[in-house]
Design a protein around this motif. Structure first.
Motif, mmCIF file in Angstrom:
data_model
loop_
_atom_site.group_PDB
_atom_site.id
_atom_site.type_symbol
_atom_site.label_atom_id
_atom_site.label_comp_id
_atom_site.label_asym_id
_atom_site.label_seq_id
_atom_site.Cartn_x
_atom_site.Cartn_y
_atom_site.Cartn_z
ATOM 1 N N ARG A 1 0.836 -1.200 0.000
ATOM 2 C CA ARG A 1 0.000 0.000 0.000
ATOM 3 C C ARG A 1 0.868 1.246 0.000
ATOM 4 N N TYR A 2 0.363 2.298 -0.641
ATOM 5 C CA TYR A 2 1.061 3.571 -0.657
ATOM 6 C C TYR A 2 0.042 4.690 -0.815
ATOM 7 N N LEU A 3 0.458 5.904 -0.515
ATOM 8 C CA LEU A 3 -0.409 7.073 -0.666
ATOM 9 C C LEU A 3 -0.068 7.769 -1.972
ATOM 10 N N HIS A 4 -1.111 8.229 -2.671
ATOM 11 C CA HIS A 4 -0.940 8.790 -4.013
ATOM 12 C C HIS A 4 -1.848 10.014 -4.137
ATOM 13 N N LEU A 5 -1.267 11.117 -4.567
ATOM 14 C CA LEU A 5 -2.023 12.343 -4.799
ATOM 15 C C LEU A 5 -1.603 12.890 -6.147
ATOM 16 N N GLU A 6 -2.561 13.293 -6.955
ATOM 17 C CA GLU A 6 -2.215 13.849 -8.257
ATOM 18 C C GLU A 6 -3.057 15.077 -8.551
ATOM 19 N N LYS A 7 -2.457 15.968 -9.333
ATOM 20 C CA LYS A 7 -3.112 17.208 -9.750
ATOM 21 C C LYS A 7 -2.761 17.418 -11.206
ATOM 22 N N THR A 8 -3.763 17.629 -12.042
ATOM 23 C CA THR A 8 -3.551 17.865 -13.467
ATOM 24 C C THR A 8 -3.737 19.354 -13.731
ATOM 25 N N LEU A 9 -2.720 19.960 -14.351
ATOM 26 C CA LEU A 9 -2.769 21.388 -14.652
ATOM 27 C C LEU A 9 -2.516 21.613 -16.138
ATOM 28 N N PRO A 10 -3.252 22.557 -16.739
ATOM 29 C CA PRO A 10 -2.952 22.882 -18.141
ATOM 30 C C PRO A 10 -1.618 23.616 -18.208
ATOM 31 N N LEU A 11 -0.705 23.088 -18.991
ATOM 32 C CA LEU A 11 0.623 23.685 -19.091
ATOM 33 C C LEU A 11 1.099 23.555 -20.533
ATOM 34 N N PRO A 12 1.178 24.666 -21.252
ATOM 35 C CA PRO A 12 1.596 24.577 -22.654
ATOM 36 C C PRO A 12 3.083 24.240 -22.774
ATOM 37 N N LEU A 13 3.460 23.833 -23.959
ATOM 38 C CA LEU A 13 4.867 23.558 -24.255
ATOM 39 C C LEU A 13 5.644 24.861 -24.262
ATOM 40 N N PRO A 14 6.965 24.785 -24.087
ATOM 41 C CA PRO A 14 7.755 26.012 -24.188
ATOM 42 C C PRO A 14 7.673 26.552 -25.614
ATOM 43 N N PRO A 15 7.543 27.867 -25.784
ATOM 44 C CA PRO A 15 7.465 28.432 -27.137
ATOM 45 C C PRO A 15 8.770 28.222 -27.904
ATOM 46 N N ASP A 16 8.654 28.071 -29.223
ATOM 47 C CA ASP A 16 9.830 27.820 -30.061
ATOM 48 C C ASP A 16 10.816 28.979 -30.058
ATOM 49 N N ASP A 17 10.318 30.200 -29.803
ATOM 50 C CA ASP A 17 11.207 31.357 -29.847
ATOM 51 C C ASP A 17 11.863 31.649 -28.498
ATOM 52 N N LEU A 18 11.644 30.782 -27.504
ATOM 53 C CA LEU A 18 12.268 30.962 -26.197
ATOM 54 C C LEU A 18 13.665 30.366 -26.246
ATOM 55 N N ILE A 19 14.625 31.190 -26.626
ATOM 56 C CA ILE A 19 16.011 30.748 -26.749
ATOM 57 C C ILE A 19 16.855 31.659 -25.875
ATOM 58 N N SER A 20 17.636 31.065 -25.025
ATOM 59 C CA SER A 20 18.549 31.848 -24.206
ATOM 60 C C SER A 20 19.955 31.656 -24.759
ATOM 61 N N GLU A 21 20.880 32.302 -24.132
ATOM 62 C CA GLU A 21 22.254 32.209 -24.605
ATOM 63 C C GLU A 21 22.711 30.760 -24.598
ATOM 64 N N ARG A 22 23.300 30.350 -25.688
ATOM 65 C CA ARG A 22 23.747 28.965 -25.820
ATOM 66 C C ARG A 22 24.858 28.677 -24.816
ATOM 67 N N PRO A 23 24.724 27.608 -24.057
ATOM 68 C CA PRO A 23 25.779 27.308 -23.087
ATOM 69 C C PRO A 23 27.062 26.893 -23.790
ATOM 70 N N GLU A 24 28.161 27.414 -23.302
ATOM 71 C CA GLU A 24 29.451 27.060 -23.879
ATOM 72 C C GLU A 24 29.825 25.647 -23.461
ATOM 73 N N PRO A 25 30.179 24.803 -24.406
ATOM 74 C CA PRO A 25 30.575 23.441 -24.022
ATOM 75 C C PRO A 25 31.965 23.454 -23.397
#
Length: 177
Positions: free
Chosen positions: A113-137
């Motif tokens: 037995r275990y305890l389980h709680l869930e919540k469903t929220l509307p959450l859109p995908l990240p927009p395609d134009d959300l680009i931050s500075e490219r991390p330096e490898p």
């Protein structure tokens, strides 16, 4: 300990025309309960190598050749999996005139037995134009692996004997090769 998880359902396109539901775990975290409360921080988006923010399934979509459409909601799950503590918890609650809700109590296929709680929220995908500075490898993408991490000091003292414990000669198995 409470296990937190964020999951997005994906509709996988089939050649038969009947869509199949699958899921992607966006993030997972184990949090400690302190003084009756807990707090978690889930990272739903990750930065790709070109600097675009994406969910994990989007980053692996081409490599896995997935043909999926994401659903608009993200399911947030919190589970508490006490091995022997659930009966004790029920006893404590019964002394206070309370009981666990049957909506929270689940049972695995093995009968645990275990305890389980869930919540469903509307959450859109990240927009395609959300680009931050490219991390330096750094270090060719391997990061700072050349840095040594200091180990914590030993919590106890090791006492080496002043004399040998035995006068038996060493066997062949005891030698290093």
């Amino acid at each position: 300990e409470i296990n937190l998880m964020a999951v997005r359902l994906l509709e996988q396109h089939q050649t038969s025309g009947i869509p199949k539901l699958t899921y992607s775990v966006l993030d997972y975290q184990v949090v400690e309960v302190e003084e009756g409360s807990w707090r978690g921080n889930l990272q739903l988006w990750q930065q790709s190598s070109i600097g675009r923010w994406q969910e994990t399934w989007q980053m692996d979509q081409k490599e896995l050749s997935l043909q999926v459409s994401p659903l608009e909601e993200v399911i947030f799950l919190a589970t508490f999996t006490p091995i022997d503590q659930l009966t004790t918890l029920e006893g404590i609650l019964a002394q206070q005139g309370l009981q666990l809700s049957s909506e929270l109590l689940r049972t695995t296929a093995e009968g645990q037995r275990y305890l389980h709680l869930e919540k469903t929220l509307p959450l859109p995908l990240p927009p395609d134009d959300l680009i931050s500075e490219r991390p330096e490898p750094h270090n060719g993408g391997w990061g700072t692996r050349y840095l040594l991490i200091e180990e914590p000091p030993m919590p106890y003292q090791v006492q080496f004997p002043d004399e040998r414990q035995s006068d038996r000669p060493a066997t062949v198995d005891e030698f290093l090769y």
